[in-house]
Write a protein that holds these residues in place. Sequence first.
Motif, mmCIF file in Angstrom:
data_model
loop_
_atom_site.group_PDB
_atom_site.id
_atom_site.type_symbol
_atom_site.label_atom_id
_atom_site.label_comp_id
_atom_site.label_asym_id
_atom_site.label_seq_id
_atom_site.Cartn_x
_atom_site.Cartn_y
_atom_site.Cartn_z
ATOM 1 N N VAL A 1 -14.582 10.498 5.397
ATOM 2 C CA VAL A 1 -14.880 9.333 4.556
ATOM 3 C C VAL A 1 -13.995 8.146 4.912
ATOM 4 N N LEU A 2 -13.047 8.322 5.821
ATOM 5 C CA LEU A 2 -12.135 7.239 6.154
ATOM 6 C C LEU A 2 -12.886 6.067 6.802
ATOM 7 N N ASP A 3 -12.534 4.861 6.362
ATOM 8 C CA ASP A 3 -13.141 3.659 6.922
ATOM 9 C C ASP A 3 -12.441 3.268 8.221
ATOM 10 N N ARG A 4 -13.141 2.419 9.001
ATOM 11 C CA ARG A 4 -12.503 1.791 10.146
ATOM 12 C C ARG A 4 -11.635 0.635 9.657
ATOM 13 N N LEU A 5 -10.591 0.323 10.416
ATOM 14 C CA LEU A 5 -9.734 -0.815 10.085
ATOM 15 C C LEU A 5 -10.418 -2.079 10.591
ATOM 16 N N ARG B 1 8.418 3.200 3.865
ATOM 17 C CA ARG B 1 8.178 4.047 5.043
ATOM 18 C C ARG B 1 6.786 4.661 4.966
ATOM 19 N N CYS B 2 5.780 3.809 4.937
ATOM 20 C CA CYS B 2 4.435 4.295 4.651
ATOM 21 C C CYS B 2 3.435 3.734 5.644
ATOM 22 N N MET B 3 2.256 4.353 5.639
ATOM 23 C CA MET B 3 1.148 3.837 6.434
ATOM 24 C C MET B 3 -0.172 4.199 5.767
ATOM 25 N N ALA C 1 -7.349 3.933 13.302
ATOM 26 C CA ALA C 1 -6.037 3.291 13.420
ATOM 27 C C ALA C 1 -5.128 3.697 12.262
ATOM 28 N N TYR C 2 -3.844 3.388 12.453
ATOM 29 C CA TYR C 2 -2.843 3.514 11.401
ATOM 30 C C TYR C 2 -2.247 2.124 11.164
ATOM 31 N N ARG C 3 -2.069 1.766 9.922
ATOM 32 C CA ARG C 3 -1.393 0.509 9.595
ATOM 33 C C ARG C 3 -0.055 0.838 8.938
ATOM 34 N N VAL D 1 -0.313 -2.358 13.565
ATOM 35 C CA VAL D 1 -1.422 -1.411 13.724
ATOM 36 C C VAL D 1 -1.209 -0.587 14.981
ATOM 37 N N ILE D 2 -1.357 0.715 14.854
ATOM 38 C CA ILE D 2 -1.312 1.625 15.998
ATOM 39 C C ILE D 2 -2.684 2.286 16.112
#
Length: 344
Positions: free
Chosen positions: A80-84, A299-301, A307-309, A118-119
């Motif tokens: 269910v994760l969206d794209r960034l 210390r979060c993302m 991607a990871y933000r 963003v990674i």
Amino acid sequence: MMNSFALFRLPYEKKCTLVVQTEGEPKEFSSCHELTGQQGFVMAPFAPSAEHPILLIRADRVVENLETLDNLEELKEFDVLDRLETNINTDYHLDFANFHAHLCNGDFQKLVLSRSIVIPRTGEETPMQLFQRACDHYPRMMITLVYTPQSGLWLVSTPEILLAGDGHQWQTIALAGTMKYEDDLRWSDKNIQEQRFVATYITHQLEQFTHDFTEEGPRTARAGHLAHLRSDFRFSLPDHTSVGALLHALHPTPAVCGLPKQASFRFILQHEHHDRSYYSGFMGSLFLNGQTNLFVTLRCMQLFSDAYRLYAGGGLLKDSVEEQEWQETETKLDTMRHIIYNNV
């Protein structure tokens, strides 16, 4: 549709707790005051808004003392994760110049400037694997993997208690100042002053609610590869109907905002070149089985399908140097970068 959930492990604990809301979406609130009388898992942003409300995951199902995460079926459906899709507009150089000028002019004693990066998500690691890595590598921190439809999926490794207690005895801390951890630390005057600002602020806030409190510290506290200055406050409350008001008084502390509080808060919202979202808010259990463990979201993302933000910030004083402050945010971003690349 994935259920809203929070999987967390408290500092120095070996076992995890899972909170799941099996029906409907989490409650939304616009103010910490509204948390009085509530219970469940709270996820609060830096600045509550229609886009980023305070969320309360109802504890329809609670599993405590989890030693293994292998059989948690509801945590395997991450499709269910969206794209960034949001472009990240962050200009640290411009923001630092603006923030620093106002500090030098005496408009503020302290301002916290943050940024995000963003990674791309290129590996095969799952959110559960990232959570497990964080637990393994950061035993002194509160580790949380939390999902709601409103917020998306977040991974947090934070050392900072906002409010913890059992209804009778409570605790909060003043955590500020950052250096790479080493055996023979020497704290600079800037770090000492920054931490003292936070401790003094917390003292003034607690005095509105109780006169029965003690302060211990400051002392050096390790958080992964970083060290901070920490003072511990322990106190009692006449009754816990004031918990919402106390959270409103404490959050956001000068550790993530600035001084004076309201002016700093407005300035950051107006001038910082990115949306903090749930970074530098707070999250944790609220009167779950009588226990409250709320931590500042550092210390979060946020995790997306592609991607990871990652987020990080640092406290600026008038004698702050841009290069040093930038490097501090880089060092803080490493907490999550190390988890992604598994190179802790």
